[in-house]
Design a protein around this motif. Structure first.
Motif, mmCIF file in Angstrom:
data_model
loop_
_atom_site.group_PDB
_atom_site.id
_atom_site.type_symbol
_atom_site.label_atom_id
_atom_site.label_comp_id
_atom_site.label_asym_id
_atom_site.label_seq_id
_atom_site.Cartn_x
_atom_site.Cartn_y
_atom_site.Cartn_z
ATOM 1 N N ASP A 80 7.725 -7.256 10.105
ATOM 2 C CA ASP A 80 6.775 -6.857 9.074
ATOM 3 C C ASP A 80 7.390 -6.838 7.678
ATOM 4 O OD1 ASP A 80 4.664 -6.444 10.905
ATOM 5 O OD2 ASP A 80 5.538 -4.528 11.474
ATOM 6 N N MET A 81 8.612 -7.363 7.544
ATOM 7 C CA MET A 81 9.233 -7.384 6.214
ATOM 8 C C MET A 81 8.440 -8.331 5.311
ATOM 9 S SD MET A 81 11.749 -5.329 5.937
ATOM 10 C CE MET A 81 12.842 -5.802 4.632
ATOM 11 N N LEU A 82 8.087 -7.840 4.146
ATOM 12 C CA LEU A 82 7.354 -8.663 3.179
ATOM 13 C C LEU A 82 8.205 -8.770 1.913
ATOM 14 C CD1 LEU A 82 3.842 -7.019 3.632
ATOM 15 C CD2 LEU A 82 4.501 -9.326 4.350
ATOM 16 N N PRO A 83 7.925 -9.772 1.084
ATOM 17 C CA PRO A 83 8.682 -9.852 -0.169
ATOM 18 C C PRO A 83 8.533 -8.554 -0.955
ATOM 19 C CG PRO A 83 7.189 -11.730 0.068
ATOM 20 C CD PRO A 83 6.905 -10.818 1.210
ATOM 21 N N GLU A 84 9.595 -8.191 -1.660
ATOM 22 C CA GLU A 84 9.599 -6.908 -2.358
ATOM 23 C C GLU A 84 8.447 -6.781 -3.366
ATOM 24 O OE1 GLU A 84 13.646 -5.263 -3.251
ATOM 25 O OE2 GLU A 84 12.723 -5.118 -5.240
ATOM 26 N N ASP A 85 8.080 -7.936 -3.952
ATOM 27 C CA ASP A 85 7.025 -7.874 -4.967
ATOM 28 C C ASP A 85 5.652 -8.249 -4.387
ATOM 29 O OD1 ASP A 85 7.527 -10.468 -4.429
ATOM 30 O OD2 ASP A 85 7.657 -11.142 -6.526
ATOM 31 N N GLY A 87 2.030 -8.482 -3.396
ATOM 32 C CA GLY A 87 0.842 -7.852 -3.975
ATOM 33 C C GLY A 87 -0.095 -7.384 -2.870
ATOM 34 N N ALA A 88 -1.204 -6.780 -3.297
ATOM 35 C CA ALA A 88 -2.141 -6.222 -2.320
ATOM 36 C C ALA A 88 -2.690 -7.300 -1.391
ATOM 37 C CB ALA A 88 -3.273 -5.512 -3.052
ATOM 38 N N ASP A 89 -2.950 -8.492 -1.929
ATOM 39 C CA ASP A 89 -3.533 -9.536 -1.081
ATOM 40 C C ASP A 89 -2.537 -10.026 -0.032
ATOM 41 O OD1 ASP A 89 -5.874 -9.257 -2.421
ATOM 42 O OD2 ASP A 89 -5.572 -10.991 -3.745
ATOM 43 N N THR A 90 -1.265 -10.127 -0.417
ATOM 44 C CA THR A 90 -0.237 -10.552 0.549
ATOM 45 C C THR A 90 -0.109 -9.511 1.659
ATOM 46 O OG1 THR A 90 0.925 -11.553 -1.299
ATOM 47 C CG2 THR A 90 2.178 -11.259 0.743
ATOM 48 N N ILE A 91 -0.064 -8.252 1.237
ATOM 49 C CA ILE A 91 0.035 -7.172 2.236
ATOM 50 C C ILE A 91 -1.196 -7.198 3.138
ATOM 51 C CG2 ILE A 91 0.050 -4.659 2.530
ATOM 52 C CD1 ILE A 91 1.665 -4.521 -0.130
ATOM 53 N N ALA A 92 -2.360 -7.363 2.518
ATOM 54 C CA ALA A 92 -3.609 -7.363 3.287
ATOM 55 C C ALA A 92 -3.636 -8.513 4.293
ATOM 56 C CB ALA A 92 -4.799 -7.458 2.341
ATOM 57 N N ALA A 93 -3.130 -9.680 3.864
ATOM 58 C CA ALA A 93 -3.143 -10.838 4.767
ATOM 59 C C ALA A 93 -2.282 -10.541 5.999
ATOM 60 C CB ALA A 93 -2.624 -12.076 4.033
ATOM 61 N N HIS A 94 -1.130 -9.910 5.755
ATOM 62 C CA HIS A 94 -0.250 -9.595 6.881
ATOM 63 C C HIS A 94 -0.903 -8.565 7.819
ATOM 64 C CE1 HIS A 94 3.376 -9.099 9.167
ATOM 65 N NE2 HIS A 94 3.311 -7.797 8.986
ATOM 66 N N VAL A 95 -1.473 -7.540 7.209
ATOM 67 C CA VAL A 95 -2.092 -6.489 8.031
ATOM 68 C C VAL A 95 -3.280 -7.064 8.815
ATOM 69 C CG1 VAL A 95 -3.297 -4.254 7.950
ATOM 70 C CG2 VAL A 95 -1.281 -4.628 6.524
ATOM 71 N N ARG A 267 7.649 0.781 -4.655
ATOM 72 C CA ARG A 267 7.178 -0.340 -3.828
ATOM 73 C C ARG A 267 7.970 -0.400 -2.517
ATOM 74 N NH1 ARG A 267 4.866 -5.179 -6.167
ATOM 75 N NH2 ARG A 267 3.719 -4.545 -7.998
ATOM 76 N N ARG A 268 9.259 -0.139 -2.637
ATOM 77 C CA ARG A 268 10.083 -0.144 -1.423
ATOM 78 C C ARG A 268 9.619 0.942 -0.456
ATOM 79 N NH1 ARG A 268 14.876 -1.572 -4.184
ATOM 80 N NH2 ARG A 268 15.253 0.621 -4.646
ATOM 81 N N ARG A 269 9.372 2.106 -1.011
ATOM 82 C CA ARG A 269 8.925 3.219 -0.152
ATOM 83 C C ARG A 269 7.550 2.916 0.453
ATOM 84 N NH1 ARG A 269 9.518 8.607 -3.631
ATOM 85 N NH2 ARG A 269 8.373 9.405 -1.840
ATOM 86 N N LEU A 270 6.679 2.358 -0.354
ATOM 87 C CA LEU A 270 5.342 1.990 0.136
ATOM 88 C C LEU A 270 5.468 1.007 1.301
ATOM 89 C CD1 LEU A 270 2.112 1.826 -0.610
ATOM 90 C CD2 LEU A 270 2.790 -0.383 -1.501
ATOM 91 N N GLN A 271 6.310 -0.001 1.095
ATOM 92 C CA GLN A 271 6.438 -1.020 2.149
ATOM 93 C C GLN A 271 7.046 -0.445 3.428
ATOM 94 O OE1 GLN A 271 7.669 -4.921 1.598
ATOM 95 N NE2 GLN A 271 6.525 -5.268 -0.295
#
Ligand code: FE2
Ligand code: FE2
Length: 739
Positions: A80-85, A87-95, A267-271
């Protein structure tokens, strides 16, 4: 990115996290937390849920959060590691990808046999019913009026049914569970977890969410991450077939808004929180699937064994001299290591299962009406016994092998071990001894970091309630209040409230003929601002998870939601305070910042009043009654002469009267907060009267009225001085008005 600092605070409040501060606990709080953490998952869950006022709960929460977020625990989440930067859409796509996988598993669970499906839904129920608890106190003096917090609060308001408890997620989920045959007591009930047949893993997952709900200000990035993933995955809705309480678009918008304000570490903590929640939900769905297949494949004997295991500890000495094999039943059922396979092997050969003339047997007859075991087993359990007895009587003698239910135990042990070794470096053992009221105020605002101040706060609040009882005798002469005691009846309360409202607050109003000069107007306002900055705080911890059964709880929450503008920053009373202060050129650090202790704009005098409010609000269980009475007093003071004069003065000098103006209307007695505050008391005492009787009503009432008197105690200082000295009160009562 902007973060909280010791500089002057200005709107908008763009914090994405509070400054990282240590967490102080007393030695005794430390010891008690260690004791709590050494109990099992069920006990831990219950303590976190029940003990929302204790220092040790906060420390246990800190250690639980650290355990779940430790890199060692999170190592499984590399996928589940995503790039540090991201965005919401990238996170959403993964989820969304993860959701698709989970949805396929959950779909297969929905097509299981009804009793298996019920067992699966029952297992998930604790998490579904506590979902969202991390928003319970995300809005608090330290976090208002943050953009992020208000967005989350708007979600909280929506999840709570927007003022209608019947429309809350909790209520809707409960209905969906019941349609599947899962009937559970209130989540705070002592037998909730056992009735939910919760596995240790379920309880431990619940512990994380409860821990977050206890420290949301310090773990804002984590709250945002958990909130997004939990809702975007929507496990409970997939399983129950219910509509999502918050759409993915809504939670994604909140995520995007958060990311726009977050710095690198946030952002790190959020991820990390996103990865953790994905791990937990995958783990839980996998456990549900394992539970489903285990139950589907369970032999009849194992199902019988489960029923017996469930009831055996409750049998006590009920069976008297009944023996199975060579052992007394009372002795066998008292044995925690009972070998169920051996027991069933002996039981099926016993006389109790021998066919009798009527085609049954003694055991089956004992379960029927008139029999000694009638009503012990539910219909499904009784049907399991009947089916088994039929096979026994048909001569079937399979080798009895009973596999223990260990679903999820391996993961649960990993989390338990992580909790046991968790020792976050930011925990400090220290005794609280604030040097003055300013430091005490700072500690109370940031109570998550200064939990060692809690005993002090409880003591101070209780002392004030006691002292305020002096107004039970002398209160009638109050300038703005009448705290003199009277016996309770709904009519008497409404009559008193109405009389004070009209005679003391509204009717005395006459427009000022002379307006004080600019400096004097500003000074008067600065005596109010400290309490305006904590507006709503007295009820910000009422109605949390496990405390929303009473009608009065949701009514209080509705008032608090109004105070916070339902998450709409334009209507938020803390925003209004900052706007008003800004128009007067008053610049201050935020109350959550250490620099606020040294502020020079607001005088010292109102600290005592503000501190009393912050002290009582931290004990929404212990001081529930007092808070109800205080709520009536403070809401009532929101309307009337004092406000109208302030508006006139502010307008005259070109200052913004938005705060005063908002309260004139929202706090009125026809349907506003004052009326609601009286209705809340009536509703609460009505419940007491119906369950505990009238004598108890008067006892409870006395405590409520102490709460009212405690507000008057600060407001009516001239009267109290007069009482103390036996002399005349100052003609200018306003001279001592400090709130
Ligand atoms: Fe307000
Ligand atoms: Fe209000």
């Amino acid at each position: 990115m902007p973060t909280t600092s010791d500089r002057t605070f200005d709107l908008p409040d763009t914090i994405a996290s509070l400054p990282e501060r240590p967490f102080e606990f007393s030695r005794s709080g430390w010891d008690r937390a260690a004791a709590i953490l050494s109990t099992g998952p069920d006990e831990l869950f219950q303590r976190l849920l029940h003990e929302q006022e204790s220092e040790s709960t906060l420390l246990a929460s800190r250690r639980i959060i650290a355990a779940f977020l430790s890199p060692r625990s999170a190592s499984a989440a590399q996928a589940d590691m995503l790039p540090e930067d991201a965005g919401a859409d990238t996170i959403a796509a993964h989820v969304t990808t993860v959701r698709r996988v989970l949805a396929a598993t959950i779909d297969s669970l929905r097509h299981l046999e009804p009793d298996v499906r019920e067992a699966v839904a029952r297992q998930r129920a604790p998490l579904g019913l506590l979902g969202g608890c991390w928003l319970d106190v995300v809005s608090q003096p330290a976090t208002q009026p943050s953009i992020v917090v208000n967005r989350l609060f708007a979600h909280h308001w929506a999840q709570r049914g927007e003022g209608n408890p019947q429309g809350s997620v909790h209520h809707l989920r409960r209905g969906a569970l019941e349609r599947l045959g899962v009937y559970l007591p209130d989540i705070a009930a002592a037998d909730f977890l056992s009735r939910a047949q919760a596995r240790p893993l379920t309880a431990l997952h619940g512990c994380l969410y409860l821990a977050l709900s206890r420290l949301p200000a310090n773990f804002l990035p984590e709250v945002v991450g958990v909130h997004y993933v939990f809702h975007a995955l929507g496990v409970d809705d997939l399983l129950l077939g219910t509509p999502p309480p918050l759409s993915e678009a809504m939670v994604r918008e909140a995520l995007a808004e958060y990311l726009a304000l977050a710095g690198r570490s946030e952002r790190r903590r959020l991820q990390a929180a996103i990865r953790l929640t994905l791990t937990l939900e995958r783990e839980h769905v996998a456990m549900l699937a394992e539970l489903g297949s285990r139950r589907s494949e369970l032999s009849l004997e194992s199902r019988v064994a489960e029923v017996i295991a469930r009831h055996a500890p409750l049998a006590g000495r009920q069976h008297g001299a009944v023996r199975v094999g060579d052992r007394l039943l009372s002795e066998a059922f008292g044995d925690p290591d009972l070998d169920l396979a051996a027991f069933l092997t002996a039981f099926r050969e016993s006389g109790y299962l021998q066919p009798s003339g009527d085609g049954t047997c003694r055991f089956i007859r004992a379960m029927k009406f008139g029999g000694p075991m009638f009503g012990i087993f539910d219909e499904r359990e009784a049907a399991t016994f009947r089916a088994w007895v039929a096979t026994v009587q048909a001569g079937e003698r399979p080798r009895i092998e009973i596999s223990a239910n260990t679903v999820g135990d391996e993961q649960a042990e990993r989390w338990s071990a992580a909790i046991a070794r968790s020792a976050p470096a930011d925990v400090v053992v220290a005794e609280a001894s604030p040097r003055d009221d300013r430091e005490l105020f700072y500690r109370l605002v940031n109570i998550e970091n200064f939990a060692n101040t809690l005993p002090l706060a409880a003591e101070r609040a209780a002392r004030c309630f006691e002292e305020a009882e002096v107004l039970f005798t002398h209160g009638a002469e109050g300038r703005y209040t009448d705290a003199s005691y009277f016996d309770y009846s709904p009519q008497a309360l409404y009559e008193r409230a109405e009389r004070v409202y009209w005679d003391k607050l509204v009717n005395p109003y006459e427009p000022l003929e002379e307006i004080p000069d600019r400096d004097e107007v500003i000074f008067r306002q600065t005596t109010y601002h400290l309490t305006y900055l904590i507006d709503g705080a007295w009820i910000h911890r009422t109605g949390n998870l496990g405390r929303s059964e009473r009608e009065s709880d949701s009514m209080l929450f509705a008032i608090y939601a109004d105070e916070m503008g339902h998450g709409d920053l334009r209507k938020n009373h803390i925003t209004l305070t900052h706007l008003a202060m800004g128009s007067m050129g008053i610049e201050l650090p935020h109350i959550r910042d250490a620099a606020f202790m040294a502020q020079v704009e607001l005088p010292d005098q109102p600290y005592g009043f503000a501190i009393q409010q912050l002290c009582m609000c931290l004990f929404p269980d212990r001081f529930y009654n007092e808070i109800l009475g205080y709520n009536l007093a403070i809401e009532m003071f929101g309307a009337g002469e004092v406000r109208l004069h302030e508006i006139q003065k502010l307008r005259h000098h070109g200052f913004d009267p938005c705060y005063e103006q908002a309260h004139l209307t929202i706090d009125n007695f026809s349907a506003g907060h004052t009326r609601q505050a009286a209705d809340i008391i009536v509703s609460y005492l009505d419940g007491i009267g119906r369950t505990l009787g009238d004598a108890v009503v008067q006892e409870e009432w006395r405590r409520i009225w102490r709460g009212y008197a405690s507000f008057a105690y600060f407001l009516e200082q001239p009267l109290l001085k007069k009482v103390a000295s036996g002399s005349e009160a100052s003609d200018d009562a306003m001279a001592d008005l400090v709130i």
